[in-house]
Design a protein around this motif. Sequence first.
Motif, PDB file in Angstrom:
ATOM      1  N   LEU A  20       5.321  -6.392  -5.246  1.00  0.00           N
ATOM      2  CA  LEU A  20       3.974  -5.005  -5.353  1.00  0.00           C
ATOM      3  C   LEU A  20       3.012  -6.272  -4.666  1.00  0.00           C
ATOM      4  O   LEU A  20       1.944  -7.402  -4.557  1.00  0.00           O
TER       5      LEU A  20
ATOM      6  N   LEU B 134      -1.184  -5.874  -3.165  1.00  0.00           N
ATOM      7  CA  LEU B 134      -2.107  -5.956  -3.055  1.00  0.00           C
ATOM      8  C   LEU B 134      -2.834  -5.979  -2.205  1.00  0.00           C
ATOM      9  O   LEU B 134      -3.033  -6.837  -1.644  1.00  0.00           O
TER      10      LEU B 134
ATOM     11  N   LEU C  23      -3.018  -0.692  -4.767  1.00  0.00           N
ATOM     12  CA  LEU C  23      -0.954  -1.469  -5.620  1.00  0.00           C
ATOM     13  C   LEU C  23      -0.243  -0.660  -4.557  1.00  0.00           C
ATOM     14  O   LEU C  23      -0.405   0.447  -4.908  1.00  0.00           O
TER      15      LEU C  23
ATOM     16  N   TYR D 122       4.653  -0.746  -4.541  1.00  0.00           N
ATOM     17  CA  TYR D 122       5.267  -1.553  -4.987  1.00  0.00           C
ATOM     18  C   TYR D 122       6.447  -1.511  -4.527  1.00  0.00           C
ATOM     19  O   TYR D 122       6.949   0.156  -4.432  1.00  0.00           O
TER      20      TYR D 122
ATOM     21  N   THR E 196       2.402   3.311  -6.477  1.00  0.00           N
ATOM     22  CA  THR E 196       1.823   3.611  -5.740  1.00  0.00           C
ATOM     23  C   THR E 196       0.170   3.681  -6.483  1.00  0.00           C
ATOM     24  O   THR E 196       0.421   4.576  -7.508  1.00  0.00           O
TER      25      THR E 196
ATOM     26  N   ALA F 239      -2.597  -5.652 -12.015  1.00  0.00           N
ATOM     27  CA  ALA F 239      -1.255  -5.903 -11.702  1.00  0.00           C
ATOM     28  C   ALA F 239      -0.499  -5.306 -13.064  1.00  0.00           C
ATOM     29  O   ALA F 239       0.457  -5.173 -12.679  1.00  0.00           O
TER      30      ALA F 239
ATOM     31  N   ILE G 104       3.985 -11.052  -6.487  1.00  0.00           N
ATOM     32  CA  ILE G 104       3.267 -10.190  -6.422  1.00  0.00           C
ATOM     33  C   ILE G 104       2.421 -10.556  -4.809  1.00  0.00           C
ATOM     34  O   ILE G 104       2.102 -11.882  -4.668  1.00  0.00           O
TER      35      ILE G 104
ATOM     36  N   SER H 172      -0.770 -10.655  -2.573  1.00  0.00           N
ATOM     37  CA  SER H 172      -1.692 -10.758  -2.726  1.00  0.00           C
ATOM     38  C   SER H 172      -2.751 -10.452  -1.562  1.00  0.00           C
ATOM     39  O   SER H 172      -3.171 -11.964  -1.036  1.00  0.00           O
TER      40      SER H 172
ATOM     41  N   ALA I 234      -1.375  -2.211   2.024  1.00  0.00           N
ATOM     42  CA  ALA I 234      -0.786  -3.080   0.432  1.00  0.00           C
ATOM     43  C   ALA I 234       0.653  -3.625   0.761  1.00  0.00           C
ATOM     44  O   ALA I 234       1.623  -4.191   0.638  1.00  0.00           O
TER      45      ALA I 234
END
Length: 358
Positions: free
Chosen positions: A7, A9, A20, A22, A39, A78, A92, A94, A321
């Motif tokens: 994911l 960010l 976001l 994925y 998304t 998230a 994740i 980020s 992202a």
Amino acid sequence: MKIHKILGLMSGTSLDGLDLAYCHFTEEKGVWTFDIQKTKSITYAAIQQNELKDAIRLSAEDLLQLHNSYGTWLGEKASEFIEKNELTVDYIASHGHTTHHRPELGFTFQIGSGQHLANTSGQHVISDFRTNDIALGGQGAPLVPIGDHLLFHEYDFCLNLGGISNISFEVKGKRIAYDIGLANMILNYITRKIDLEYDKGGALARSGNIHKEMLQKLNNLKYYLLPHPKSIGYEWFLEEVVPIVEATEAATEDLLHTAIHHICEKIAQQIHQNTIKEGQKVLLTGGGALNTFLIETLTEKLGTATQVVVPEKKIIDFKEAMVFAFMGALRSQKLINVLSSVTGARQNSSSGILYLPS
């Protein structure tokens, strides 16, 4: 074949909100492929937008408090996204939100504490992708070109129009990339003066006229004379660009029209200087790709030798992202995800810090 489920960010300099994405990534014989599965964009509330915009003026103590609280907020968003879509997530990845970017002074800072994000979301987190490159003598930017190199190599140029315009292309087998200059940052600054988030499709800009003095001042900004690798941040915008806008007495439509001509002139100048072949393709992503008047102006300035390709909206909106998710996948395998040919660092690196939830 392993599927990396990440994911990503991303919060950009245009302050539109949090993206976001994925994504699934697979690699076979050195060739990577991606699939953007789910998304979401979360628009910042006015209070939060102003808080992020003004973070550059905070004391160290207040900035660190915001760093932690914003990391918690990222974790909450998230977690909600993961639960709602019933996602299985390996990491994740980020980017956080850049508040300070001064590579010439040896630092960059993206708020959004990775530990707070991990604790709040319950997920493994990879963040702080820029600091290591700065420590290696690089600009810490731009980072997206690793995605251009491995995921979008069929295009001659990859042009991103976020708050800032940046470009990436190959020269003799090496990926070159740098921030060209202005993009949505100046356009959104102008529209917010009349309480409008943005100029949809460039409709206001289209109805304006060029303000010659403003255009000349923008075109003469010293940054444009610097060799690459180079990058800019919000500090540069505040110090160099805002005074020009504020000193120009003109209608909003004329300010926007002039800014778009400036943006497109500088982009076209860079592409013309690095022309690869007749019929070369430029992939255009970022919020600027939705500005119809900007695209028309850029296409006109580039001429018929260059084809501007606007991809599907999902890639326009979520490419950054997605690429940070990809950088997380590479980091998890200890593979190179930051290119020294782009940033000017002493060496390529596998950057990003891993945080485990407690």
